[in-house]
Motif scaffolding. Sequence first.
Motif, PDB file in Angstrom:
ATOM      1  N   ILE A   1      30.206  34.023  50.667  1.00 12.61           N
ATOM      2  CA  ILE A   1      30.556  34.574  51.908  1.00 12.61           C
ATOM      3  C   ILE A   1      31.879  35.597  51.545  1.00 12.61           C
ATOM      4  N   GLN A   2      31.520  36.730  51.191  1.00 14.65           N
ATOM      5  CA  GLN A   2      32.699  37.852  51.037  1.00 14.65           C
ATOM      6  C   GLN A   2      33.101  38.851  51.966  1.00 14.65           C
TER       7      GLN A   2
ATOM      8  N   TYR B   1      30.237  41.762  43.821  1.00 16.38           N
ATOM      9  CA  TYR B   1      29.448  40.655  44.003  1.00 16.38           C
ATOM     10  C   TYR B   1      30.266  39.398  43.995  1.00 16.38           C
ATOM     11  N   GLN B   2      29.743  38.252  44.613  1.00 15.08           N
ATOM     12  CA  GLN B   2      30.349  37.071  45.019  1.00 15.08           C
ATOM     13  C   GLN B   2      30.774  36.538  43.487  1.00 15.08           C
ATOM     14  N   ASN B   3      31.838  35.794  43.603  1.00 21.21           N
ATOM     15  CA  ASN B   3      32.365  35.373  42.422  1.00 21.21           C
ATOM     16  C   ASN B   3      31.386  34.380  41.606  1.00 21.21           C
ATOM     17  N   LEU B   4      30.604  33.535  42.595  1.00 23.32           N
ATOM     18  CA  LEU B   4      29.578  32.689  42.321  1.00 23.32           C
ATOM     19  C   LEU B   4      28.433  33.416  41.707  1.00 23.32           C
ATOM     20  N   MET B   5      28.044  34.565  42.221  1.00 28.49           N
ATOM     21  CA  MET B   5      26.975  35.168  41.687  1.00 28.49           C
ATOM     22  C   MET B   5      27.026  35.888  40.250  1.00 28.49           C
ATOM     23  N   LEU B   6      28.378  36.448  40.234  1.00 28.44           N
ATOM     24  CA  LEU B   6      28.470  37.242  38.792  1.00 28.44           C
ATOM     25  C   LEU B   6      30.192  37.002  38.474  1.00 28.44           C
TER      26      LEU B   6
ATOM     27  N   SER C   1      30.008  40.643  53.479  1.00 32.55           N
ATOM     28  CA  SER C   1      28.723  41.066  52.560  1.00 32.55           C
ATOM     29  C   SER C   1      28.133  39.978  51.707  1.00 32.55           C
ATOM     30  N   SER C   2      27.299  39.330  52.547  1.00 28.96           N
ATOM     31  CA  SER C   2      26.454  38.359  52.132  1.00 28.96           C
ATOM     32  C   SER C   2      24.902  38.708  51.550  1.00 28.96           C
ATOM     33  N   PRO C   3      24.450  38.318  50.674  1.00 30.47           N
ATOM     34  CA  PRO C   3      23.103  38.736  50.250  1.00 30.47           C
ATOM     35  C   PRO C   3      22.190  37.692  50.869  1.00 30.47           C
ATOM     36  N   ASP C   4      20.694  38.139  50.632  1.00 33.89           N
ATOM     37  CA  ASP C   4      19.950  37.071  51.084  1.00 33.89           C
ATOM     38  C   ASP C   4      19.407  36.137  50.019  1.00 33.89           C
TER      39      ASP C   4
ATOM     40  N   ASP D   1      36.880  35.719  48.822  1.00 34.96           N
ATOM     41  CA  ASP D   1      35.189  35.024  48.813  1.00 34.96           C
ATOM     42  C   ASP D   1      35.858  33.834  49.532  1.00 34.96           C
ATOM     43  N   VAL D   2      34.976  33.393  50.416  1.00 33.00           N
ATOM     44  CA  VAL D   2      35.490  32.071  51.209  1.00 33.00           C
ATOM     45  C   VAL D   2      34.483  31.149  51.182  1.00 33.00           C
ATOM     46  N   GLU D   3      34.829  29.620  50.963  1.00 34.63           N
ATOM     47  CA  GLU D   3      34.131  28.537  51.054  1.00 34.63           C
ATOM     48  C   GLU D   3      33.419  28.251  52.410  1.00 34.63           C
TER      49      GLU D   3
END
Length: 519
Positions: A282-283, A328-333, A416-419, A485-487
């Motif tokens: 969740i960004q 990009y979300q921190n968890l992604m990249l 901006s969250s991806p699929d 980025d939110v948990e």
Amino acid sequence: MQTNHSDVTARPATLRLGVFLFGFAVALLALVIPGYAKEVLRIPYAIDIGTFDPDNGFEIDGISAINNVYEGLVEYAPGSTQIVGLLAKRWEISGDGLSYTFHLQDGVKFHDGTALTAQAVVGSLERRRDSGLVLSYMLGNVADISAPNDATVAIRLKHPQPSILHLLASAWGPKVISPQALNEHDKSDKATNWLGEHAVGTGPFKLAEFKRGEGYVLERNADYWGKRPYFDRIEIPVVPDIGQQILQLKAGELDVVPTNFPFAQLSHLPAELEVTAAPSMIQYALFIKPGSPLDNPEIRRAVLSAINPSIWVKDVFGPYAELSKSVYQNLMLDPTDPIEFPNDIDAAKAAIARLGEVNLVIGLHSTKATYARISDRLIVQLALIGVKATAHVLPPGAAFALKGDPNAPDALLTISSPDAAHPENQVRAFFTKDAPLNFYGRSLPEADAIVDVAGTKTDIAERNALYERAGHLYVEAGHVIPLVDVEDVVVHAKGLTDLGLRPAFPPGNIDFATVRWAR
């Protein structure tokens, strides 16, 4: 041998009394010990399900129900972006990156008793790819789908696409539908009408009730091929108002509030409630309108100094958020060169004073309280440097019609969250020229060209370096401002555990197959 007639006549009566007392005890235990009763989980949806068809709708709240009734070849492991097998127990990828071969689990049956075969998988994947449905785009690069034998599915791509496994594991990834149900209910519409309110999958739960606008019921699949779920029944009432959800949770009428519990209330929950927080994608970000004052690099730098999220992130989200490092979300990249906000407020004030009056309008994608809390902080911070900012909630759907609209807000605050969890899914959803969620239709060919190359790379370090470079270009050009980025935060009755939250899924999507009471 003498027979005692009194014993013969007394024993049946004693037996009947014993059976009665045993039955009474079991009934009493059912009232006081949950393990003796049918286990029911009560979880509300704020948004009604539009369609239960796994190929033809972009459900958000309802995807948890769909994903527990239907299954795909692979999935994300709970709590991570690791891809693991589901209906496929293993798979191989050819050296050229074009062919994927999946080997199916043994002994799987659909809810209607039909056996899972490779031909059934092929039929479902072809339905997803070829029928022009809402989610058909996910298999747009698939050239051929075949079944070499009853237990093997082969997928061949048009060109290498390392992100394809992430699409298959996505919350909205292709699911396998009973071929018998598809054949019986295809009224020249690929069964889309029937599947809107009915379902026949292989999952741990069956769809038992579908009452549009009221609620839904799932019941445990007694013949499930995998591990038996803890809950026998999932009751899902439609409760649009978050305040009403919270009241019902506190009254014991619900077990969970899956999303949108106000962050400000999380620090003083009643003793009978607790929070489960998990990493997510969740960004919150600001997308910038072409021709807005923010196209001026001096104004943009001053604004960035004022709205630096390090100033307000803890006030809005408490411990449940962190600064975004890139688009990009921190968890992604995890970028090697994270974006940094300038923090010279005095220089920002001087720049705005020199440049003249600056007015900004911020459009909010949602009425949810978090959007208002963020925009309120932004407006206060911008006022400190002399920028006059206002914010308003956009009408439903308006965020998707901002391209070319002269009256569009200068910036759109949205999530901006991806699929799926691959950087390709993020950048091609929001930033490339033809991205469906490129809200203002902005174009940066230099960055798009880098993305084209990155999308073919299998070496993670190499691909991430390219995606990161493209991301920097979108930010430097003033297309977007990543914020925080939110948990994924779920509030529930104390003792509920193993929620099975997945970072790449929409928030609050509890896995009904893993969740249980820790009793």
